[in-house]
Scaffold this motif. Sequence first.
Motif, PDB file in Angstrom:
ATOM      1  N   ASP A 181      48.579  50.355  41.990  1.00 24.34           N
ATOM      2  CA  ASP A 181      49.193  50.450  43.318  1.00 24.34           C
ATOM      3  C   ASP A 181      48.147  50.182  44.404  1.00 24.34           C
ATOM      4  O   ASP A 181      48.381  49.420  45.352  1.00 24.34           O
ATOM      5  N   ARG A 183      47.185  50.129  56.100  1.00 23.23           N
ATOM      6  CA  ARG A 183      46.961  50.171  57.544  1.00 23.23           C
ATOM      7  C   ARG A 183      46.780  51.603  58.050  1.00 23.23           C
ATOM      8  O   ARG A 183      46.208  51.824  59.116  1.00 23.23           O
ATOM      9  N   VAL A 243      46.759  55.338  50.935  1.00 29.10           N
ATOM     10  CA  VAL A 243      47.238  53.968  50.747  1.00 29.10           C
ATOM     11  C   VAL A 243      48.543  53.954  49.971  1.00 29.10           C
ATOM     12  O   VAL A 243      49.491  53.239  50.321  1.00 29.10           O
ATOM     13  N   ARG A 244      48.641  54.736  48.910  1.00 30.85           N
ATOM     14  CA  ARG A 244      49.859  54.760  48.103  1.00 30.85           C
ATOM     15  C   ARG A 244      51.035  55.336  48.870  1.00 30.85           C
ATOM     16  O   ARG A 244      52.176  54.902  48.703  1.00 30.85           O
ATOM     17  N   ALA A 253      47.648  46.869  46.967  1.00 32.14           N
ATOM     18  CA  ALA A 253      47.542  47.004  48.427  1.00 32.14           C
ATOM     19  C   ALA A 253      46.285  46.303  48.935  1.00 32.14           C
ATOM     20  O   ALA A 253      46.308  45.614  49.962  1.00 32.14           O
ATOM     21  N   ASP A 285      51.239  55.776  52.481  1.00 31.35           N
ATOM     22  CA  ASP A 285      51.509  55.251  53.817  1.00 31.35           C
ATOM     23  C   ASP A 285      51.072  53.812  54.043  1.00 31.35           C
ATOM     24  O   ASP A 285      51.307  53.266  55.123  1.00 31.35           O
ATOM     25  N   GLY A 286      50.429  53.205  53.048  1.00 31.42           N
ATOM     26  CA  GLY A 286      49.984  51.830  53.217  1.00 31.42           C
ATOM     27  C   GLY A 286      48.548  51.752  53.688  1.00 31.42           C
ATOM     28  O   GLY A 286      48.003  52.705  54.251  1.00 31.42           O
ATOM     29  N   GLN A 332      46.026  42.968  51.435  1.00 29.75           N
ATOM     30  CA  GLN A 332      45.197  43.023  52.638  1.00 29.75           C
ATOM     31  C   GLN A 332      44.138  41.929  52.615  1.00 29.75           C
ATOM     32  O   GLN A 332      43.841  41.316  53.647  1.00 29.75           O
TER      33      GLN A 332
END
Length: 209
Positions: free
Chosen positions: A108, A28, A22-23, A112, A25-26, A116
């Motif tokens: 972070d 998704r 997640v940190r 995210a 590449d995000g 979402q």
Amino acid sequence: MPKIVDHDARREEIAQALWRVVRRDGIRAASVRTIAAEAGWSAGAVRYYFPDQEGLLKFAMDLVVRRVGERFEALTARGGTKGSAGTVALRYLEEVLPLDADRMAEFDVWLAFMVQAQAETGAGALHTNVETANDGLRELCAELLTALSDAGALREGLDLRLETERLHALLDGLALHAVIQPARSTPTRVRRLLRLHIDSLLGQKPLQT
């Protein structure tokens, strides 16, 4: 003898792999396949512990909250409740701010998840978790301010409900600034701004730490 597997540790290891994905590449990109690759496991092994992605995301989000609770417990065990009421309040409030690498990683990931959750239609699991954690932070602010009031440390005439909202908003703002502009909102600056706010509630000169 058969090897004893610590299933809780395995789940946390997977959740931490999700954090890294997640940190980097995000959220998704946080599929079972990418998380398994990050953890060095097979997708089947990940699904053994988390049959669906929603359960994995919820566990990873809960882990952020659990880490904060563990720091509170450790702080209390170290004598964190000793000292003036204002100093004690600062110690606990700092534990929810991204003031080191570990807490920055937590925030972070939390940010995210929060973004979402806002994109979800209806009251999904992430949205519910975000609301619960947000209520928990507000409750922490209320408890600390009540403790200051009970100790006779707060200035007279303050509305505790209003001051709870103000402190909650300040914590959110300081955390966000620390992530967006780390060169400006350094840990030293964040601590000072928080200290100045507590000082204003106490009606005294800046606390000596």
